[in-house]
Enzyme design. Structure first.
Site, PDB file in Angstrom:
ATOM      1  N   ASP A  27      -0.206   7.546 -25.655  1.00  0.00           N
ATOM      2  CA  ASP A  27      -0.914   6.532 -26.120  1.00  0.00           C
ATOM      3  C   ASP A  27      -0.073   5.424 -26.583  1.00  0.00           C
ATOM      4  O   ASP A  27       0.195   5.389 -27.943  1.00  0.00           O
ATOM      5  CB  ASP A  27      -2.038   6.968 -26.859  1.00  0.00           C
ATOM      6  CG  ASP A  27      -3.025   5.676 -27.688  1.00  0.00           C
ATOM      7  OD1 ASP A  27      -3.168   4.501 -26.881  1.00  0.00           O
ATOM      8  OD2 ASP A  27      -4.005   6.088 -28.390  1.00  0.00           O
TER       9      ASP A  27
ATOM     10  N   LYS B 172       0.517  -0.345 -30.407  1.00  0.00           N
ATOM     11  CA  LYS B 172       0.342   0.468 -31.936  1.00  0.00           C
ATOM     12  C   LYS B 172       1.429  -0.120 -32.754  1.00  0.00           C
ATOM     13  O   LYS B 172       2.359  -0.299 -32.694  1.00  0.00           O
ATOM     14  CB  LYS B 172       0.550   1.969 -32.010  1.00  0.00           C
ATOM     15  CG  LYS B 172      -0.661   2.667 -31.255  1.00  0.00           C
ATOM     16  CD  LYS B 172      -0.415   4.248 -31.421  1.00  0.00           C
ATOM     17  CE  LYS B 172      -1.902   4.766 -30.816  1.00  0.00           C
ATOM     18  NZ  LYS B 172      -2.965   4.631 -31.618  1.00  0.00           N
TER      19      LYS B 172
ATOM     20  N   ARG C  56     -12.252   6.755 -26.070  1.00  0.00           N
ATOM     21  CA  ARG C  56     -13.739   6.873 -25.780  1.00  0.00           C
ATOM     22  C   ARG C  56     -14.075   6.336 -24.377  1.00  0.00           C
ATOM     23  O   ARG C  56     -15.087   6.658 -23.900  1.00  0.00           O
ATOM     24  CB  ARG C  56     -14.393   5.946 -26.870  1.00  0.00           C
ATOM     25  CG  ARG C  56     -13.946   4.587 -26.975  1.00  0.00           C
ATOM     26  CD  ARG C  56     -14.493   3.901 -28.086  1.00  0.00           C
ATOM     27  NE  ARG C  56     -13.238   4.276 -29.401  1.00  0.00           N
ATOM     28  CZ  ARG C  56     -13.253   3.737 -30.587  1.00  0.00           C
ATOM     29  NH1 ARG C  56     -14.218   3.043 -31.117  1.00  0.00           N
ATOM     30  NH2 ARG C  56     -12.565   4.292 -31.433  1.00  0.00           N
TER      31      ARG C  56
HETATM   32  N1  BES Z   1      -5.200   8.299 -30.262  1.00  0.00           N
HETATM   33  C1  BES Z   1      -5.476   7.457 -31.247  1.00  0.00           C
HETATM   34  C2  BES Z   1      -6.090   8.276 -32.327  1.00  0.00           C
HETATM   35  C3  BES Z   1      -5.143   8.967 -33.238  1.00  0.00           C
HETATM   36  C4  BES Z   1      -4.287   8.403 -34.309  1.00  0.00           C
HETATM   37  C5  BES Z   1      -4.901  10.256 -32.997  1.00  0.00           C
HETATM   38  C6  BES Z   1      -3.591   9.146 -34.987  1.00  0.00           C
HETATM   39  C7  BES Z   1      -3.806  10.987 -33.879  1.00  0.00           C
HETATM   40  C8  BES Z   1      -3.226  10.354 -34.858  1.00  0.00           C
HETATM   41  C9  BES Z   1      -6.511   6.577 -30.751  1.00  0.00           C
HETATM   42  O1  BES Z   1      -6.493   6.395 -29.357  1.00  0.00           O
HETATM   43  C10 BES Z   1      -6.614   5.287 -31.396  1.00  0.00           C
HETATM   44  O2  BES Z   1      -5.936   4.620 -31.235  1.00  0.00           O
HETATM   45  N2  BES Z   1      -7.766   5.238 -32.136  1.00  0.00           N
HETATM   46  C11 BES Z   1      -7.527   3.627 -32.964  1.00  0.00           C
HETATM   47  C12 BES Z   1      -9.061   3.134 -32.709  1.00  0.00           C
HETATM   48  C13 BES Z   1      -9.149   1.782 -33.363  1.00  0.00           C
HETATM   49  C14 BES Z   1      -8.434   1.003 -32.489  1.00  0.00           C
HETATM   50  C15 BES Z   1     -10.802   1.566 -33.468  1.00  0.00           C
HETATM   51  C16 BES Z   1      -7.489   4.100 -34.540  1.00  0.00           C
HETATM   52  O3  BES Z   1      -8.027   5.516 -34.986  1.00  0.00           O
HETATM   53  O4  BES Z   1      -6.879   3.396 -35.140  1.00  0.00           O
HETATM   54 ZN    ZN Z   2      -5.669   7.527 -28.048  1.00  0.00          ZN
HETATM   55 MN    MN Z   3      -5.418   4.631 -28.928  1.00  0.00          MN
END
Ligand code: BES
Ligand code: ZN
Ligand code: MN
Length: 477
Positions: free
Chosen positions: A250, A257, A332
């Site tokens: 990801d 990110k 999601r």
């Molecule tokens: N894979 C990430 C969530 C994650 C973060 C897993 C840290 C393990 C450690 C997920 O896809 C993500 O990026 N979520 C975002 C959602 C937001 C953009 C609404 C998040 O949690 O920041």
């Molecule tokens: Zn993710």
């Molecule tokens: Mn993500």
């Protein structure tokens, strides 16, 4: 590394010995001399529960545990004692241990043995110097309170946890979607669950808009895996469906990110998928009489010439339209299609596992899994009990209607982010639009991958979810 857990009625030689007792005076019966007994008494008075005795070049261990039925906390202490012992043996390059018992407590013997066994895991294939590695680790259990069947079950469960950890620890360059598919097929072949895989063309015909949308920035095609264990003696008429998030890496997509360090562990974003694979492995290897189906949507999430961007609207497998406002909320989107596809099986219960939100980590850290959903409280209670029993704890978050408002969109049925507040709940609310059966969502973002050794859970991937689901499914069957 090969792990062997074997029952014995002999006293194997050339191994380290471990004595599990309620009362240290019983050590006389194991041949402890006066000096050793006096030493142990001293340590016992100092309230030590794990005593290491070194005499010349011989090391042995005494573990003291309370009499009678043990609570979840005491069982966890035993697992951790097992880890301390295995770590010591790793340092000393000793590869065999025999467990003796005078407590007659089966649960205690199994918890201690489980702690020993789970701590033998190592992800060492890329190390040139494997100086901390075990070759073959042998655990002998010399007490009639457990039999070889109990130990086989434990060994297969540990191996399933290791399979999950391997899947997660492997970086994306060696565990892309194709490799994930191959590994799932091999495990199915070996343990007896069936595997069907949908390719991109098939997914297009089925209108998996979420999975295909996330995959648009990728040069590798997506895949959707259907794993099934359906024994003739299944005690459930409708299956339990497990869904696992399989984002093999990801990056965040176009919403890359930040800061850069937040990408470091994102090979673990298929932790949910890996746990579903591990659960099916454990259930089939141990032939549990329960009908279980695993659904695993898999892709990477990368920026690319054709990647989805904020403002895009995706039409999902069940027809729901989604306004994309952040391409990093991708999990999601792929889970939505899988949840919607699960309807086809008329499940009695759907459980999804996903490293879904940073918000879950912020809320409770790596100590537990965030749970929520529509299943009734008795099912939540069973899962919570299993969580405490195996120490893969689940904390139930609220799932009130109020949160639904946060993902309303002006231009589509819903949007894919809900804002900063209650981030793991709005992610769950998003998923609820795609599942009709009783359902539990498990956000394992905290415990799935930890960058510091955490007792018998190890460094890196923990394999969280496998022991939880195994215990839960076993107690239902
Ligand atoms: N894979 C990430 C969530 C994650 C973060 C897993 C840290 C393990 C450690 C997920 O896809 C993500 O990026 N979520 C975002 C959602 C937001 C953009 C609404 C998040 O949690 O920041
Ligand atoms: Zn993710
Ligand atoms: Mn993500």
């Amino acid at each position: 590394m090969i792990l062997k857990i074997k029952h014995t009625s002999e006293k194997p030689s050339g191994v380290r010995n471990l004595f599990l007792v309620n009362d240290t005076s019983s050590l006389k019966d194991f041949g402890f001399n006066a000096d050793a007994l006096a030493y142990v008494k001293l340590k016992e008075e100092a309230k030590e529960k794990l005593i290491t005795i070194k005499a010349y070049n011989i090391t042995y261990y005494v573990v003291i545990v309370d009499k009678g039925e043990l609570n979840d906390k005491s069982l966890e202490v035993l697992r951790k004692n097992g880890h301390t012992i295995t770590s010591g043996m790793r340092k000393d390059k000793e590869e065999a241990i025999c467990v003796y018992d005078s407590t007659g407590n089966k649960e205690a013997v199994l918890a201690l043995t489980e702690g020993l066994a789970l701590s033998t895991y190592q992800f060492d294939k890329y190390l040139s110097k494997k100086d901390k590695s075990f070759g073959e680790f042998n655990i002998w259990v010399a007490t009639p309170v457990v039999n070889q069947e109990d130990l086989n079950e434990l060994q297969l469960l540990c191996e399933s946890v290791f399979a999950t950890r391997d899947l997660v620890n492997e970086p994306v360059s060696t565990m892309d979607v194709a490799e994930l598919s191959k590994t799932i097929e091999q495990l199915g072949e070996k343990h007896g669950f069936t595997v069907e895989i949908f390719n991109k063309t098939k997914l297009e015909s089925l209108k998996f808009g979420g999975l295909l949308g996330v995959n648009k920035g990728s040069i590798d095609p997506p895949a959707f895996h259907i794993l099934e264990w359906k024994p003739q003696n299944a005690t459930n008429t409708k299956p339990v469906v497990l869904v696992g998030k399989g984002v093999v890496f990801d990056t965040g997509g176009i919403n890359l990110k930040t800061p850069p360090g937040s990408l470091d562990d994102m090979k673990s974003d298929m932790g949910g998928a890996a746990s579903v694979v591990g659960a099916l492995t454990a259930v089939s290897a141990n032939k549990l009489p329960v009908h279980v189906i695993g659904l695993i949507p898999a892709t990477d999430n990368r920026p690319g010439g054709n990647a989805i961007v904020p403002g895009d609207i995706l039409s999902m497998h069940n027809g729901t339209t989604v306004e994309i406002l952040n391409t990093d909320a991708e999990g999601r989107l792929i889970l939505a299609d899988a949840l919607s596809y699960s309807k086809k099986y008329d499940p009695e219960l759907v459980i999804d596992l996903a490293t879904l939100t940073g918000s879950a980590v912020m809320a409770i850290g790596h100590y537990a899994t965030v749970g929520m959903g529509t299943a009734d409280s008795t099912i939540f209670d069973e899962l919570t009990k299993s969580g405490y029993r195996v120490n893969e704890r689940v904390v139930q978050f609220p799932f009130w209607d109020d949160y639904d408002d946060l993902i309303k969109s002006e231009v589509a049925d819903i949007k894919n982010i809900g804002g900063r507040e209650g981030g793991s709940i709005t992610a769950g609310k998003f998923l609820s639009h795609f599942v009709e059966a009783p359902w539990i969502h498990l956000d394992i973002a905290g415990p799935a991958f930890v960058r510091k050794e955490d007792s018998y859970r190890g460094f890196g991937a923990s394999g969280v979810g496998v022991r939880l689901l195994y215990d839960f499914l076993k107690s239902r069957s």
